[in-house]
Design an enzyme around this catalytic site. Structure first.
Site, PDB file in Angstrom:
ATOM      1  N   HIS A 248      14.241  42.609  -8.925  1.00  0.00           N
ATOM      2  CA  HIS A 248      13.690  42.553 -10.192  1.00  0.00           C
ATOM      3  C   HIS A 248      12.364  43.024 -10.137  1.00  0.00           C
ATOM      4  O   HIS A 248      11.582  42.330  -9.242  1.00  0.00           O
ATOM      5  CB  HIS A 248      14.079  41.618 -11.173  1.00  0.00           C
ATOM      6  N   ASP A 375      31.196  28.899  -4.192  1.00  0.00           N
ATOM      7  CA  ASP A 375      30.905  28.038  -2.932  1.00  0.00           C
ATOM      8  C   ASP A 375      30.625  26.563  -3.481  1.00  0.00           C
ATOM      9  O   ASP A 375      29.489  26.621  -3.890  1.00  0.00           O
ATOM     10  CB  ASP A 375      29.821  28.943  -1.876  1.00  0.00           C
ATOM     11  N   SER A 390      16.488  35.323  -6.247  1.00  0.00           N
ATOM     12  CA  SER A 390      16.494  36.661  -6.524  1.00  0.00           C
ATOM     13  C   SER A 390      16.263  37.354  -5.312  1.00  0.00           C
ATOM     14  O   SER A 390      15.273  37.065  -4.659  1.00  0.00           O
ATOM     15  CB  SER A 390      15.365  37.116  -7.806  1.00  0.00           C
TER      16      SER A 390
END
Length: 443
Positions: A248, A375, A390
């Site tokens: 991003h 998980d 990210s």
């Protein structure tokens, strides 16, 4: 009886039959099938129509082979999966005729060079210098008459504007801007300020005020020229010597404005602790830079899909040192996948996730998929997705399909991911199909 009548009757029956099939769910699957397919050279791809209909396919067998047969025309059952094997770079068409007679669909097939990249997962330090000086606030200056005002605000400068020149002299850091303001303000003439707003270059006149107490000329602006933080490396393309990270855009923390990169660098970083995500409060990785003089790569672009630049060698601490295939956006599917990321120190680990939704995107757009962390080990450690994660590569069926981008504030186990295809375009590694036809869609 007219000898042509049986043929007419047969044709009418066929039309009615196709019409009935056309409104059925199986036939709708065929209609919904894309008009274009993209494959990498040497790729084997299965296409499932699931329709109990015989068809005749016509292709160029030197470019594409169907069901392992080097034939230009073959009869197939659309009830069974079609195995498509690409052989060489080029374009062809796969023409579909129902019952071997009725032209139904022509699928354009584009075979592009094979591409493999090394998946990342390493936590990296990011230092970005902007291409100018960013306005992040206004402040009041007291003039000789005791009046308060902000010269910058009076001149029309807004938060998020990037100052690039003073009196036509280029500016790319706070120190330089201060020196120029001091130099030209003594002339007691308004400064000509050149700035960028929403990508458009503009100018204005700014008249500084002399601060009697500080004995300095003031422009009434809070400004910034750089940013730093941590994120995750997504991939390294060894053949091109480039990387992609974050997934991003980097924005200024005060104005929310995307930073226009002048230059920058990425460094090794080590995770020291994690503030766990909770509902309504996204957590974060806490990390420190390691070996700051050892630069991993430069930063050339800051786009909607992350940061990109040159990287001269294989990054250390890789989970997978071998390059793996990548997937086009249309090949990503709902189901199990995993991510690579760091939760302690510099060790890249693998964690299970689920791709719960895939958006149909034929051109670059964010929020390509919704993912959910499954998980338990990762959930116990981080609460799910945290800031700094990210860019973590998403891998499905042995292929790199995307990167983690955002966390859902109200459900930190879930978030968005972007397709790797768009990141590869911005890195200059993968060019859009239409680019060969003269349309440059790679950022």
């Amino acid at each position: 009886m007219d000898p042509k009548q049986p043929k007419r009757i047969f044709g009418l029956i066929l039309v009615v039959l196709v019409g009935l099939i056309g409104v059925s769910t199986p036939m709708q699957k065929i209609v919904a099938f894309p008009n274009e397919l993209r494959l990498f050279t040497g790729q084997l791809k299965n296409v499932q129509y699931s329709v109990p209909v015989q068809a005749e396919l016509t292709v160029d067998p030197e470019v594409l082979q169907v069901n392992g047969k080097a034939q230009s025309s073959l009869s197939v059952s659309l009830k069974e999966p079609l195995s498509l094997h690409s052989y060489q770079i080029g374009k062809t068409q796969m023409k579909v005729k129902l019952f071997g007679k009725i032209p139904f669909k022509t699928v354009k097939v584009d075979i592009v060079p094979d591409l493999k990249v090394v998946p990342g997962g390493q936590t990296i330090g990011v230092k970005v210098n902007s291409a100018g000086v960013l306005v992040v606030g206004h402040h009041q200056v007291v003039d000789e008459a005791g009046n308060k005002q902000s010269p910058g605000e009076t001149a029309g400068l807004r938060l998020g504007d990037m100052i690039t020149a003073i009196n036509k002299v280029k500016v790319n850091d706070v120190k330089k801007l201060g020196e120029l303001c001091e130099k030209y303000s003594s002339h007691k003439k308004p400064l000509t300020v050149t700035f960028l707003r929403n990508g458009k270059s503009m100018t204005t006149k700014l008249k500084p005020i002399y601060d009697v107490q500080e004995k300095e000329w003031r422009i009434g602006l809070y400004i910034r020229d750089s940013a730093a933080g941590v994120g995750t490396l997504t991939f390294y393309a060894p053949d091109q010597g480039v990387y992609g990270a974050l997934g991003h855009v980097i924005t200024d923390m005060d104005t929310g404005t995307p930073i226009v990169v002048g230059d920058g660098e990425i460094l090794q970083a080590s995770v020291t602790s994690i503030n766990k995500s909770q509902t309504g409060d996204p957590g974060e990785k806490r990390a420190h830079f390691v070996k700051e003089k050892q630069i991993l790569g430069n930063i050339e672009r800051n786009t909607a899909f992350g940061i990109f630049g040159k990287m001269n060698e294989m990054p250390t601490h890789s989970f997978e040192e071998q390059a793996i295939p990548v997937a086009f956006a249309e090949d990503v599917k709902e189901g199990p996948a995993h991510i690579l990321t760091v939760v302690n120190g510099q060790k890249v680990e693998r964690f299970d996730i689920e791709v719960v939704h895939v958006a149909k995107q034929s051109s670059p757009a964010t929020k390509g998929m919704v993912i959910k962390v499954t998980d338990e080990r990762l959930i116990n450690k981080t609460g799910g997705i945290v800031q700094g994660m990210s860019g973590s590569p998403i891998i499905q069926d042995g292929k790199l399909i995307g990167a983690v981008t955002h966390v859902f504030v109200n459900d930190p186990t879930s978030g968005y991911g972007c397709f790797i295809e768009w990141m590869l375009q911005d890195a200059g590694v993968l060019l859009h199909t239409n680019e060969a036809e003269g349309t440059d869609l790679a950022s």
